[in-house]
Design an enzyme around this catalytic site. Structure first.
Site, PDB file in Angstrom:
ATOM      1  N   SER A 142       0.825  -1.202   0.000  1.00  0.00           N
ATOM      2  CA  SER A 142       0.000   0.000   0.000  1.00  0.00           C
ATOM      3  C   SER A 142       0.861   1.254   0.000  1.00  0.00           C
ATOM      4  CB  SER A 142      -0.900   0.012   1.244  1.00  0.00           C
ATOM      5  OG  SER A 142      -1.530   1.262   1.407  1.00  0.00           O
ATOM      6  N   TYR A 167      -2.455  -0.399   9.933  1.00  0.00           N
ATOM      7  CA  TYR A 167      -2.636  -0.961   8.589  1.00  0.00           C
ATOM      8  C   TYR A 167      -1.344  -0.838   7.784  1.00  0.00           C
ATOM      9  CZ  TYR A 167      -4.016  -1.102   3.677  1.00  0.00           C
ATOM     10  OH  TYR A 167      -4.079  -1.392   2.330  1.00  0.00           O
TER      11      TYR A 167
END
Length: 350
Positions: A142, A167
């Site tokens: 990501s 995350y």
């Protein structure tokens, strides 16, 4: 070629599975179908690939009614026994791991979900690949891993040791875990740092979905950091094309890699990291204006401070993607938004 794609009830996984099926690959799709967001969207994606909701039973294969080369199984990645049995039985040629607990803000509310899915689940994928002669593992990372890094555009050769959310930390951990397996077991692994993916069948928790819904229902939207945000919005078709090109080109060791001046994006092991982004950041307020143009009405805005875990700007350096794979995402934002809104109206019968 037999390919395992995890996360096929998810946004990117659904589109990737369709593309691979349409070019003739044999695909096994896997998803837990958790309720992080509206499961009706997930079931709708599965239906598009011929997987009927009524037939889904945990850990049981379902044959697609649309694609003879497609089977789906509902499975949690953290279910070690079931995942390793799947690898042992199917003997995949390649694996694309897109399944994960997504969302920056939700990781503040429910951190354990991220450890279970993104860490425990990923080690099961790595072990499955290691023991079953998988030729290449491509996996979702990501743009969130860049964290406190403010050097723009974000380069895969930059340090990413200062994440701003759990995350992001789990995604950086995936990259580290993958490198270990590339080094120890000569397993080719490629991490893909996605930049703000949008388009038809997108996630209901993402800005485009939320803003479009609000506009069509004449509701107010929350605009964080008072709208002073930049995002490298990347259209789903561009993301999928990048994933396919990466999957077809297994990572190789870099003969010029130097342990005294280590490049984080490659290694002496068969390991590589790519950014997949539009390389053209858009102001959030311009993005909202493009939505307004498509739906034909103004959207009422509630200006808010920056949320914990959010970064104010993202901007992808894609030089490696262009040099190695001769590919650069290029779909204009207005076209992508037009396509999304058309899908949204059709899906929700508006």
């Amino acid at each position: 070629m037999k390919i395992l794609v995890t996360g096929t009830a998810g946004f990117i996984g659904f589109h990737l599975a369709k593309k691979l099926l349409e070019r003739g690959d044999e695909v096994i799709g896997l998803d837990s179908i958790n309720d992080y967001y509206d499961v009706n969207v997930k079931y709708g994606r599965l239906q598009e690939t011929g997987i009927e909701k009524e037939k889904i039973v945990y850990a049981k294969f379902i044959q697609s009614s649309k694609y003879p080369n497609y089977k789906f199984v509902q499975l949690n990645l953290e279910d070690r026994k079931a995942v390793l049995e799947l690898f042992e039985k199917e003997k995949f040629d390649k694996v694309v791991n897109l399944a994960a607990q997504a969302g920056v803000r939700y990781s503040i509310e429910n951190p354990f979900a991220y450890i279970e899915s993104n860490i425990s689940g990923f080690i099961n994928i790595l072990e499955g690949c290691r023991h079953n002669n998988v030729k290449h593992l491509a996996y979702a990372s990501s743009s969130s891993v860049y964290g406190l890094n403010e050097q723009m555009p974000f380069s895969t050769s930059s340090n990413v040791d200062h994440p701003m959310s759990l995350y992001a930390a789990t995604k950086k951990s995936n990259e580290l875990m993958a490198h270990t397996y590339s080094h120890l077991y000569n397993l080719p692994t490629t991490g893909l740092r996605f930049f703000t993916v949008y388009g038809p069948w997108g996630r209901p928790d993402m800005a485009l979905f939320l803003f479009t819904k609000a506009a069509l229902e004449d509701k107010t939207i929350d605009v964080f950091n008072n709208g002073d945000m930049l995002r490298d919005f990347t259209y789903i078709d561009d993301i999928v094309e990048g994933v396919v090109r990466v999957m077809d080109s297994p990572a190789k060791s870099n003969p010029n890699w130097n342990g005294k001046k280590p490049d984080p994006s490659s290694s002496s092991a068969p390991y590589k990291i790519y950014n997949i982004g539009n390389n053209n950041p858009v102001k959030l307020m311009d993005f909202i204006e493009a939505i307004e143009k498509t739906v034909g009405k103004k959207i009422e805005k509630n200006l808010m401070p920056l949320q914990p875990g959010d970064v104010p700007a993202t901007y992808a350096n894609v030089d490696d993607l262009v040099e190695d794979l001769h590919y650069k995402p290029e779909t204009p934002v207005q076209k992508g938004i037009d396509n999304f809104v058309a899908w949204y109206r059709e899906f929700f019968k508006l």
